[in-house]
Design an enzyme around this catalytic site. Sequence first.
Site, PDB file in Angstrom:
ATOM      1  N   SER A  62       0.877  -1.179   0.015  1.00 46.10           N
ATOM      2  CA  SER A  62       0.180  -0.017   0.052  1.00 46.10           C
ATOM      3  C   SER A  62       0.792   1.353   0.085  1.00 46.10           C
ATOM      4  CB  SER A  62      -0.976  -0.021   1.320  1.00 46.10           C
ATOM      5  OG  SER A  62      -0.174  -0.128   2.382  1.00 46.10           O
ATOM      6  N   GLY A  63       1.906   1.055  -0.546  1.00 42.29           N
ATOM      7  CA  GLY A  63       2.908   2.487  -0.658  1.00 42.29           C
ATOM      8  C   GLY A  63       2.500   3.194  -1.779  1.00 42.29           C
ATOM      9  N   ASN A  64       3.641   3.919  -2.346  1.00 41.56           N
ATOM     10  CA  ASN A  64       3.101   4.989  -3.316  1.00 41.56           C
ATOM     11  C   ASN A  64       2.664   4.424  -4.719  1.00 41.56           C
ATOM     12  OD1 ASN A  64       5.110   6.799  -5.717  1.00 41.56           O
ATOM     13  ND2 ASN A  64       3.375   7.661  -4.290  1.00 41.56           N
ATOM     14  N   LYS A  93       9.911  -4.760  -8.927  1.00 44.57           N
ATOM     15  CA  LYS A  93      11.213  -4.624 -10.144  1.00 44.57           C
ATOM     16  C   LYS A  93      12.464  -5.212  -9.256  1.00 44.57           C
ATOM     17  CE  LYS A  93       9.160  -1.023 -13.034  1.00 44.57           C
ATOM     18  NZ  LYS A  93       7.961  -0.690 -12.442  1.00 44.57           N
ATOM     19  N   LYS A 147      16.388  -2.531 -16.939  1.00 40.62           N
ATOM     20  CA  LYS A 147      16.318  -1.291 -17.949  1.00 40.62           C
ATOM     21  C   LYS A 147      16.813  -0.077 -16.880  1.00 40.62           C
ATOM     22  CE  LYS A 147      11.668  -0.266 -16.214  1.00 40.62           C
ATOM     23  NZ  LYS A 147      11.869   0.551 -14.912  1.00 40.62           N
TER      24      LYS A 147
END
Length: 301
Positions: free
Chosen positions: A34-36, A143, A232
């Site tokens: 529930s972060g950013n 990621k 990336k």
Amino acid sequence: PFSMTFLRRVLCLAGLSMAAQPPSIPEKICIVGSGNWGSTIAIMLGRNAAQHERCATRVDMWVHEELVDGRNLTDIINHDHENVKYLPGHAIPDNVVAVPDLRKAAEGATLLVFVLPHQFLPRLLPQLTGVVHPSCRGVSLIKGLDFDETARRPTLISRSIASSFGPGFRCGVLMGANIAGEVADGEPCEATLASRFGDPLDERTRRLFHTPTFGVRHVDDVAGAEACGALKNVVALGAGFVDGLGWGGNTKAAILRVGLGEMVRFCQLFFDGVEEATFFSELRNSGFDHDLLQRPESVSG
């Protein structure tokens, strides 16, 4: 009663996938994190779930409980419908419910959306055992890459997640070069869902994430998409170093070209089934809404 792990093993031996969701079972979404970025995804999933006829309206979001100005963060989200700490200024739909108990949030879930720092997974994944629906599948927005100390090689986080649930559980990924705040602001952007859930679950899952401002396309190559999502960022750092050194566009173009080539070689060296088309596929016929360039409204309303 039979455990979920036992049922997964039986179906796996029979050549069946637990991800083959029965038509009568409504989609039940649980967001783990529930972060950013998690709160931004909650806005999109909440709105889409409310409009999707095959989906339960309520979307549970697991929140690591903490105090903000003397109030529990879950209480703030559920009453004020805003994550004032991690995504201030953006309204979270009323049907997104913040839950501090992970097992309660994931109970009966058919879709787990993992969007949290990967270092928390070893502690959290065992708590999910036996509480999700037998047909549950996962989508990771994390990621990065794990590392197998025994084999001395990188491993995919999605595979670590899937293996924790046992045979039959499938985990895809949603990857893209996106910043949460810009997505929440409704700036045009896109992402790739990579999954092998089969028909019609691949398309149904894509539609749950897709919005007029957040175009989502689908590919089958989970390994290629996930590894690219991590690698990336290394190339992006190189491009940033070029700016810091005051060098020009030629050098940056060389970094990007060589970096893409090294990404391809890395993925094909360490992961089976990586498709070269994943690195060069286009957006046409992918469900991407090209009208989003008309500068639509923010996803937060």
